[in-house]
Structures are given as structure tokens and as C-alpha cells.
Write a protein that holds these residues in place. Structure first.
Motif, PDB file in Angstrom:
ATOM      1  N   TRP A   1      10.237  20.094  47.941  1.00 60.37           N
ATOM      2  CA  TRP A   1       9.918  18.671  47.997  1.00 60.37           C
ATOM      3  C   TRP A   1       8.494  18.443  48.482  1.00 60.37           C
ATOM      4  N   VAL A   2       7.918  17.340  48.015  1.00 57.93           N
ATOM      5  CA  VAL A   2       6.579  16.937  48.427  1.00 57.93           C
ATOM      6  C   VAL A   2       6.586  16.724  49.941  1.00 57.93           C
ATOM      7  N   PRO A   3       5.610  17.274  50.642  1.00 64.77           N
ATOM      8  CA  PRO A   3       5.567  17.082  52.105  1.00 64.77           C
ATOM      9  C   PRO A   3       5.436  15.594  52.465  1.00 64.77           C
ATOM     10  N   LEU A   4       5.822  15.274  53.671  1.00 67.72           N
ATOM     11  CA  LEU A   4       5.668  13.909  54.157  1.00 67.72           C
ATOM     12  C   LEU A   4       4.185  13.598  54.325  1.00 67.72           C
ATOM     13  N   ASN A   5       3.818  12.311  54.148  1.00 66.29           N
ATOM     14  CA  ASN A   5       2.420  11.977  54.411  1.00 66.29           C
ATOM     15  C   ASN A   5       2.196  12.089  55.921  1.00 66.29           C
TER      16      ASN A   5
ATOM     17  N   ALA B   1      19.104   7.048  48.661  1.00 63.27           N
ATOM     18  CA  ALA B   1      19.191   8.305  47.914  1.00 63.27           C
ATOM     19  C   ALA B   1      18.530   8.161  46.548  1.00 63.27           C
ATOM     20  N   LYS B   2      18.769   7.041  45.889  1.00 61.77           N
ATOM     21  CA  LYS B   2      18.178   6.813  44.569  1.00 61.77           C
ATOM     22  C   LYS B   2      16.652   6.786  44.655  1.00 61.77           C
ATOM     23  N   ALA B   3      16.117   6.126  45.688  1.00 62.05           N
ATOM     24  CA  ALA B   3      14.664   6.048  45.857  1.00 62.05           C
ATOM     25  C   ALA B   3      14.072   7.441  46.049  1.00 62.05           C
ATOM     26  N   HIS B   4      14.753   8.291  46.800  1.00 59.85           N
ATOM     27  CA  HIS B   4      14.239   9.644  47.013  1.00 59.85           C
ATOM     28  C   HIS B   4      14.462  10.536  45.796  1.00 59.85           C
ATOM     29  N   GLN B   5      15.566  10.363  45.091  1.00 66.18           N
ATOM     30  CA  GLN B   5      15.844  11.175  43.910  1.00 66.18           C
ATOM     31  C   GLN B   5      14.775  10.972  42.841  1.00 66.18           C
ATOM     32  N   PHE B   6      14.415   9.707  42.597  1.00 71.41           N
ATOM     33  CA  PHE B   6      13.507   9.383  41.497  1.00 71.41           C
ATOM     34  C   PHE B   6      12.110   8.955  41.937  1.00 71.41           C
ATOM     35  N   GLY B   7      11.933   8.713  43.233  1.00 66.71           N
ATOM     36  CA  GLY B   7      10.663   8.193  43.733  1.00 66.71           C
ATOM     37  C   GLY B   7      10.673   6.675  43.669  1.00 66.71           C
ATOM     38  N   PHE B   8       9.804   6.060  44.454  1.00 66.57           N
ATOM     39  CA  PHE B   8       9.721   4.594  44.503  1.00 66.57           C
ATOM     40  C   PHE B   8       8.258   4.231  44.677  1.00 66.57           C
ATOM     41  N   ALA B   9       7.586   3.970  43.553  1.00 63.52           N
ATOM     42  CA  ALA B   9       6.135   3.776  43.529  1.00 63.52           C
ATOM     43  C   ALA B   9       5.683   2.632  44.439  1.00 63.52           C
ATOM     44  N   LEU B  10       6.448   1.545  44.505  1.00 67.00           N
ATOM     45  CA  LEU B  10       6.034   0.404  45.323  1.00 67.00           C
ATOM     46  C   LEU B  10       5.915   0.760  46.810  1.00 67.00           C
ATOM     47  N   ARG B  11       6.657   1.752  47.239  1.00 65.02           N
ATOM     48  CA  ARG B  11       6.606   2.193  48.646  1.00 65.02           C
ATOM     49  C   ARG B  11       5.853   3.522  48.792  1.00 65.02           C
ATOM     50  N   HIS B  12       5.202   3.953  47.722  1.00 65.85           N
ATOM     51  CA  HIS B  12       4.456   5.227  47.714  1.00 65.85           C
ATOM     52  C   HIS B  12       5.365   6.396  48.106  1.00 65.85           C
ATOM     53  N   LEU B  13       6.589   6.334  47.625  1.00 65.41           N
ATOM     54  CA  LEU B  13       7.577   7.372  47.949  1.00 65.41           C
ATOM     55  C   LEU B  13       7.689   8.325  46.770  1.00 65.41           C
ATOM     56  N   PRO B  14       7.314   9.598  46.947  1.00 66.31           N
ATOM     57  CA  PRO B  14       7.412  10.541  45.836  1.00 66.31           C
ATOM     58  C   PRO B  14       8.869  10.953  45.598  1.00 66.31           C
ATOM     59  N   ALA B  15       9.141  11.405  44.393  1.00 65.62           N
ATOM     60  CA  ALA B  15      10.488  11.901  44.072  1.00 65.62           C
ATOM     61  C   ALA B  15      10.756  13.184  44.855  1.00 65.62           C
ATOM     62  N   ARG B  16      11.910  13.238  45.468  1.00 61.53           N
ATOM     63  CA  ARG B  16      12.400  14.447  46.143  1.00 61.53           C
ATOM     64  C   ARG B  16      13.840  14.649  45.672  1.00 61.53           C
ATOM     65  N   PRO B  17      13.996  15.203  44.473  1.00 67.96           N
ATOM     66  CA  PRO B  17      15.335  15.294  43.877  1.00 67.96           C
ATOM     67  C   PRO B  17      16.294  16.182  44.670  1.00 67.96           C
ATOM     68  N   MET B  18      17.413  15.583  45.019  1.00 68.34           N
ATOM     69  CA  MET B  18      18.472  16.293  45.747  1.00 68.34           C
ATOM     70  C   MET B  18      19.491  16.862  44.776  1.00 68.34           C
ATOM     71  N   ILE B  19      19.636  16.200  43.639  1.00 61.78           N
ATOM     72  CA  ILE B  19      20.560  16.651  42.600  1.00 61.78           C
ATOM     73  C   ILE B  19      19.718  17.170  41.445  1.00 61.78           C
ATOM     74  N   ARG B  20      19.908  18.429  41.160  1.00 65.46           N
ATOM     75  CA  ARG B  20      19.183  19.078  40.072  1.00 65.46           C
ATOM     76  C   ARG B  20      20.186  19.834  39.219  1.00 65.46           C
ATOM     77  N   GLN B  21      19.677  20.418  38.172  1.00 64.64           N
ATOM     78  CA  GLN B  21      20.530  21.271  37.352  1.00 64.64           C
ATOM     79  C   GLN B  21      20.934  22.470  38.200  1.00 64.64           C
ATOM     80  N   PHE B  22      22.214  22.843  38.094  1.00 60.40           N
ATOM     81  CA  PHE B  22      22.703  24.007  38.831  1.00 60.40           C
ATOM     82  C   PHE B  22      21.872  25.243  38.492  1.00 60.40           C
ATOM     83  N   THR B  23      21.770  26.142  39.458  1.00 57.50           N
ATOM     84  CA  THR B  23      21.165  27.441  39.185  1.00 57.50           C
ATOM     85  C   THR B  23      22.143  28.240  38.323  1.00 57.50           C
TER      86      THR B  23
END
Length: 188
Positions: free
Chosen positions: A88-92, A145-167
């Protein structure tokens, strides 16, 4: 057993359904060694019907798949996204200082622990687990969770996907669970 002319004849009937009988005779019977196997196709049809029925209703397999999902998400949080993709993208820096003052040195997305608990504790009110004969849905009901999964540009929040394709490992476990369910159907 030996017959009057000294040839050997063997007869065997297995306990498994499908095979009616296996017989072996020696060269004195037909001038060649041979085996005769006869098959009862109704047993195969019965097993295939059981497998078809199992494929039509996967609900008995979904609880184990759900456990695999929960473990996968826990690993994703533990590795801050790196388990099944990019970290995940580091915190600012400004928010990182604020977070440390309030929560200490907690990992990304785990300040209060609420989001991780929502994903990994089925009893959590935000946890989602729905199933039907041919589907399973798992996740959380949370705008956060949705804001972090997909990002939220208005709050300068980058996407940090918690649900991804299984390994491949989780994918193989799911296939094993579903295959075991289908094969169990063949035993009915």
C-alpha cells in the motif's frame, strides 16, 4: 481353484459399485490368458448425478471458502497489501505524525483495528457473508473501506486495496474445497 484338467480359474467380485465381476482364466480355457471385466453403467450414472447435484448447490462448501477469504484478507492487512500485490501507498507525512500521536505505531489501515475486525470477524455488524447455490459474497459494508479500496480523490486518499485477486495458493485451496464437495456428491 483347479478344475479337472488342471487349469486355474479365478473369480473376483469387488465390493465397489460399478464393477459386476472380474474373471481371469488360464490358457487351457481359450488358448490365451485373458481377463473379462464387465461394468454396470447405472453405478456411474448414479455418481455423475450426485456430482451434478453437488455442482448445482455449492452452499455446503462456502463456509470453508469464507475461511480462506478471511485468512487472505488478514494476510493482506498484515503485509500492508504486499501479500497479493503491491504494498500500500505510505501515509502522507502529516497524517502519519497525527496518527502516531493518537494511535501509536499501528500499521496502515489499522489505527483503531475496526476495519480489520470487520473483514475478519464474521460476527462484526459490518461483515458481509452471503451465499446461494452458485455464489458467495464476502466483504464489509463500510464507506471507509470503499474509499480505501478504490481511493477517494476529493480527500487525496490513494487506493489501498484490501480485496484483491486470490494468490495461486488461495485459488488452489478454493478449487480443492469445491472439488471435495463435488466428489462427496459422487459418494451419495
Amino acid at each position: 481353484e483347479r478344475n479337472a484338467v488342471g487349469s486355474v480359474r479365478a473369480a473376483w467380485t469387488p465390493r465397489r459399485p460399478g464393477l459386476r465381476g472380474v474373471q481371469a482364466a488360464d490358457a487351457f480355457d481359450r488358448a490365451a490368458a485373458m481377463i473379462n471385466i464387465s461394468w454396470d453403467s447405472s453405478a456411474l450414472e448414479m455418481r455423475l448425478t450426485g456430482m451434478r447435484e453437488a455442482l448445482g448447490d455449492l452452499r455446503p462448501a462456502w463456509p470453508r471458502v469464507h475461511e480462506i477469504f478471511i485468512a487472505f484478507v488478514a494476510e493482506t492487512f498484515k503485509s500492508e497489501g504486499a501479500y497479493a500485490g503491491d504494498k500500500w501507498v505510505p501515509l502522507n507525512p502529516t497524517y502519519a505524525r497525527q496518527k502516531q500521536r493518537r494511535w501509536g505505531t499501528k500499521p496502515i489501515l489499522q489505527a483503531s483495528g475496526a476495519l480489520l475486525m470487520a473483514f475478519t470477524r464474521p460476527s462484526d455488524p459490518a461483515h458481509v457473508y452471503l451465499t446461494g447455490p452458485d455464489f458467495m459474497e464476502a466483504g464489509v459494508r463500510s464507506v471507509y473501506a470503499k474509499a480505501h479500496q478504490f481511493g477517494f480523490a476529493l480527500r487525496h486518499l490513494p487506493a489501498r486495496p484490501m480485496i484483491r485477486q486470490f494468490t495461486k495458493a488461495e485459488g488452489a485451496m478454493v478449487v480443492d474445497v469445491l472439488l471435495a464437495h463435488v466428489l462427496k456428491g459422487a459418494q451419495r
